[in-house]
Design a protein around this motif. Structure first.
Motif, PDB file in Angstrom:
ATOM      1  N   TYR A 291       0.858  -1.178   0.000  1.00 57.17           N
ATOM      2  CA  TYR A 291       0.000   0.000   0.000  1.00 57.17           C
ATOM      3  C   TYR A 291       0.903   1.240   0.000  1.00 57.17           C
ATOM      4  O   TYR A 291       1.546   1.551   0.998  1.00 57.17           O
ATOM      5  CB  TYR A 291      -0.932  -0.013   1.210  1.00 57.17           C
ATOM      6  CG  TYR A 291      -1.996  -1.068   1.116  1.00 57.17           C
ATOM      7  CD1 TYR A 291      -1.735  -2.392   1.481  1.00 57.17           C
ATOM      8  CD2 TYR A 291      -3.273  -0.756   0.639  1.00 57.17           C
ATOM      9  CE1 TYR A 291      -2.707  -3.367   1.372  1.00 57.17           C
ATOM     10  CE2 TYR A 291      -4.253  -1.725   0.540  1.00 57.17           C
ATOM     11  CZ  TYR A 291      -3.961  -3.028   0.903  1.00 57.17           C
ATOM     12  OH  TYR A 291      -4.932  -3.991   0.803  1.00 57.17           O
ATOM     13  N   GLY A 292       0.898   1.945  -1.121  1.00 57.45           N
ATOM     14  CA  GLY A 292       1.791   3.088  -1.249  1.00 57.45           C
ATOM     15  C   GLY A 292       1.172   4.424  -0.902  1.00 57.45           C
ATOM     16  O   GLY A 292       1.881   5.419  -0.754  1.00 57.45           O
ATOM     17  N   TYR A 293      -0.129   4.452  -0.761  1.00 55.84           N
ATOM     18  CA  TYR A 293      -0.822   5.706  -0.450  1.00 55.84           C
ATOM     19  C   TYR A 293      -1.601   5.542   0.856  1.00 55.84           C
ATOM     20  O   TYR A 293      -2.315   4.555   1.043  1.00 55.84           O
ATOM     21  CB  TYR A 293      -1.796   6.077  -1.574  1.00 55.84           C
ATOM     22  CG  TYR A 293      -1.140   6.169  -2.933  1.00 55.84           C
ATOM     23  CD1 TYR A 293      -1.285   5.146  -3.873  1.00 55.84           C
ATOM     24  CD2 TYR A 293      -0.364   7.275  -3.272  1.00 55.84           C
ATOM     25  CE1 TYR A 293      -0.669   5.223  -5.111  1.00 55.84           C
ATOM     26  CE2 TYR A 293       0.248   7.360  -4.505  1.00 55.84           C
ATOM     27  CZ  TYR A 293       0.089   6.334  -5.422  1.00 55.84           C
ATOM     28  OH  TYR A 293       0.697   6.413  -6.647  1.00 55.84           O
ATOM     29  N   TRP A 294      -1.458   6.538   1.732  1.00 53.44           N
ATOM     30  CA  TRP A 294      -2.072   6.463   3.066  1.00 53.44           C
ATOM     31  C   TRP A 294      -2.782   7.755   3.399  1.00 53.44           C
ATOM     32  O   TRP A 294      -2.295   8.851   3.086  1.00 53.44           O
ATOM     33  CB  TRP A 294      -1.004   6.183   4.136  1.00 53.44           C
ATOM     34  CG  TRP A 294      -0.411   4.823   4.008  1.00 53.44           C
ATOM     35  CD1 TRP A 294       0.624   4.444   3.207  1.00 53.44           C
ATOM     36  CD2 TRP A 294      -0.846   3.649   4.697  1.00 53.44           C
ATOM     37  NE1 TRP A 294       0.861   3.088   3.360  1.00 53.44           N
ATOM     38  CE2 TRP A 294      -0.016   2.586   4.260  1.00 53.44           C
ATOM     39  CE3 TRP A 294      -1.842   3.381   5.636  1.00 53.44           C
ATOM     40  CZ2 TRP A 294      -0.161   1.281   4.740  1.00 53.44           C
ATOM     41  CZ3 TRP A 294      -1.985   2.089   6.107  1.00 53.44           C
ATOM     42  CH2 TRP A 294      -1.157   1.053   5.667  1.00 53.44           C
ATOM     43  N   GLY A 295      -3.927   7.623   4.073  1.00 51.11           N
ATOM     44  CA  GLY A 295      -4.612   8.774   4.619  1.00 51.11           C
ATOM     45  C   GLY A 295      -4.029   9.147   5.968  1.00 51.11           C
ATOM     46  O   GLY A 295      -3.113   8.475   6.474  1.00 51.11           O
ATOM     47  N   GLN A 296      -4.601  10.163   6.585  1.00 53.44           N
ATOM     48  CA  GLN A 296      -4.023  10.718   7.806  1.00 53.44           C
ATOM     49  C   GLN A 296      -4.462   9.997   9.074  1.00 53.44           C
ATOM     50  O   GLN A 296      -3.891  10.231  10.119  1.00 53.44           O
ATOM     51  CB  GLN A 296      -4.378  12.212   7.929  1.00 53.44           C
ATOM     52  CG  GLN A 296      -5.727  12.506   8.550  1.00 53.44           C
ATOM     53  CD  GLN A 296      -6.895  12.187   7.646  1.00 53.44           C
ATOM     54  OE1 GLN A 296      -6.779  11.654   6.550  1.00 53.44           O
ATOM     55  NE2 GLN A 296      -8.086  12.516   8.121  1.00 53.44           N
ATOM     56  N   GLY A 297      -5.462   9.158   9.004  1.00 53.65           N
ATOM     57  CA  GLY A 297      -5.909   8.434  10.183  1.00 53.65           C
ATOM     58  C   GLY A 297      -7.052   9.123  10.901  1.00 53.65           C
ATOM     59  O   GLY A 297      -7.137  10.353  10.930  1.00 53.65           O
ATOM     60  N   THR A 298      -7.918   8.319  11.487  1.00 54.94           N
ATOM     61  CA  THR A 298      -9.018   8.835  12.305  1.00 54.94           C
ATOM     62  C   THR A 298      -9.132   7.962  13.548  1.00 54.94           C
ATOM     63  O   THR A 298      -9.044   6.741  13.475  1.00 54.94           O
ATOM     64  CB  THR A 298     -10.340   8.853  11.486  1.00 54.94           C
ATOM     65  OG1 THR A 298     -11.377   9.454  12.264  1.00 54.94           O
ATOM     66  CG2 THR A 298     -10.772   7.469  11.039  1.00 54.94           C
ATOM     67  N   LEU A 299      -9.286   8.600  14.701  1.00 57.74           N
ATOM     68  CA  LEU A 299      -9.240   7.900  15.978  1.00 57.74           C
ATOM     69  C   LEU A 299     -10.605   7.316  16.335  1.00 57.74           C
ATOM     70  O   LEU A 299     -11.611   8.025  16.341  1.00 57.74           O
ATOM     71  CB  LEU A 299      -8.776   8.848  17.081  1.00 57.74           C
ATOM     72  CG  LEU A 299      -8.751   8.294  18.506  1.00 57.74           C
ATOM     73  CD1 LEU A 299      -7.771   7.125  18.617  1.00 57.74           C
ATOM     74  CD2 LEU A 299      -8.377   9.397  19.492  1.00 57.74           C
ATOM     75  N   VAL A 300     -10.589   6.042  16.671  1.00 56.71           N
ATOM     76  CA  VAL A 300     -11.777   5.343  17.182  1.00 56.71           C
ATOM     77  C   VAL A 300     -11.489   4.914  18.610  1.00 56.71           C
ATOM     78  O   VAL A 300     -10.487   4.222  18.862  1.00 56.71           O
ATOM     79  CB  VAL A 300     -12.118   4.123  16.315  1.00 56.71           C
ATOM     80  CG1 VAL A 300     -13.236   3.302  16.950  1.00 56.71           C
ATOM     81  CG2 VAL A 300     -12.516   4.557  14.903  1.00 56.71           C
ATOM     82  N   THR A 301     -12.345   5.328  19.528  1.00 55.51           N
ATOM     83  CA  THR A 301     -12.196   4.956  20.923  1.00 55.51           C
ATOM     84  C   THR A 301     -13.459   4.246  21.371  1.00 55.51           C
ATOM     85  O   THR A 301     -14.560   4.805  21.260  1.00 55.51           O
ATOM     86  CB  THR A 301     -11.948   6.185  21.810  1.00 55.51           C
ATOM     87  OG1 THR A 301     -10.793   6.888  21.333  1.00 55.51           O
ATOM     88  CG2 THR A 301     -11.711   5.760  23.253  1.00 55.51           C
ATOM     89  N   VAL A 302     -13.293   3.027  21.869  1.00 53.50           N
ATOM     90  CA  VAL A 302     -14.427   2.234  22.328  1.00 53.50           C
ATOM     91  C   VAL A 302     -14.313   2.079  23.839  1.00 53.50           C
ATOM     92  O   VAL A 302     -13.347   1.485  24.341  1.00 53.50           O
ATOM     93  CB  VAL A 302     -14.470   0.864  21.648  1.00 53.50           C
ATOM     94  CG1 VAL A 302     -15.729   0.104  22.069  1.00 53.50           C
ATOM     95  CG2 VAL A 302     -14.431   1.008  20.130  1.00 53.50           C
ATOM     96  N   SER A 303     -15.282   2.592  24.551  1.00 54.78           N
ATOM     97  CA  SER A 303     -15.256   2.525  26.011  1.00 54.78           C
ATOM     98  C   SER A 303     -16.012   1.287  26.496  1.00 54.78           C
ATOM     99  O   SER A 303     -16.985   0.853  25.880  1.00 54.78           O
ATOM    100  CB  SER A 303     -15.876   3.781  26.600  1.00 54.78           C
ATOM    101  OG  SER A 303     -17.240   3.876  26.231  1.00 54.78           O
ATOM    102  N   SER A 304     -15.543   0.757  27.613  1.00 56.12           N
ATOM    103  CA  SER A 304     -16.167  -0.468  28.150  1.00 56.12           C
ATOM    104  C   SER A 304     -17.298  -0.142  29.099  1.00 56.12           C
ATOM    105  O   SER A 304     -17.513   0.988  29.472  1.00 56.12           O
ATOM    106  CB  SER A 304     -15.107  -1.300  28.853  1.00 56.12           C
ATOM    107  OG  SER A 304     -14.494  -0.540  29.864  1.00 56.12           O
TER     108      SER A 304
END
Length: 123
Positions: free
Chosen positions: A110-123
């Motif tokens: 994979y040569g192309y990447w996006g900037q990322g997005t944070l997923v937080t799952v609370s218990s």
């Protein structure tokens, strides 16, 4: 090529989120579009991939049956629908593109990447 990921946030365990990856800069026919994630202190790991042309999908065992990857050709967007979320799904999620149509889980293709997005799952 630009990949713009969005849709992350905070959700309780058992909840759902849908991530989007808006792709631009070229046509992606024949490309593999993937989602990867990286949790704090861990290496980036494969989540799911879809062949842009055929729509064939492939998932990591850890998300199979809970996550669904799809694409909208008209909008040049790839989605990751995440259901039954668990605390261990907490991570920064990245979308990626590969000119190798069957790149699968191979991070290095994979040569192309996006900037990322944070997923937080609370218990």
């Amino acid at each position: 090529v630009q990949l713009q990921a969005s849709g992350g946030g905070l959700v309780q365990a058992g909840g759902s989120l849908r991530l989007s990856c808006a792709a631009s800069g070229r046509t992606f026919s024949g490309y593999a579009m993937g989602w990867f994630r990286q949790a704090p202190g861990k290496e980036r790991e494969f989540v799911a991939t879809i062949n842009w042309s055929s729509g064939i999908t492939y998932y990591a065992d850890s998300v199979k049956g809970r996550f669904t990857i799809s694409r909208d050709n008209a909008k040049n967007t790839v989605y990751l629908q995440m259901n039954s979320l668990k605390p261990e799904d907490t991570a920064v999620y990245y979308c990626a593109a590969s000119p190798v149509h069957n790149a699968g889980s191979n991070y290095y293709l994979y040569g192309y990447w996006g900037q990322g997005t944070l997923v937080t799952v609370s218990s």
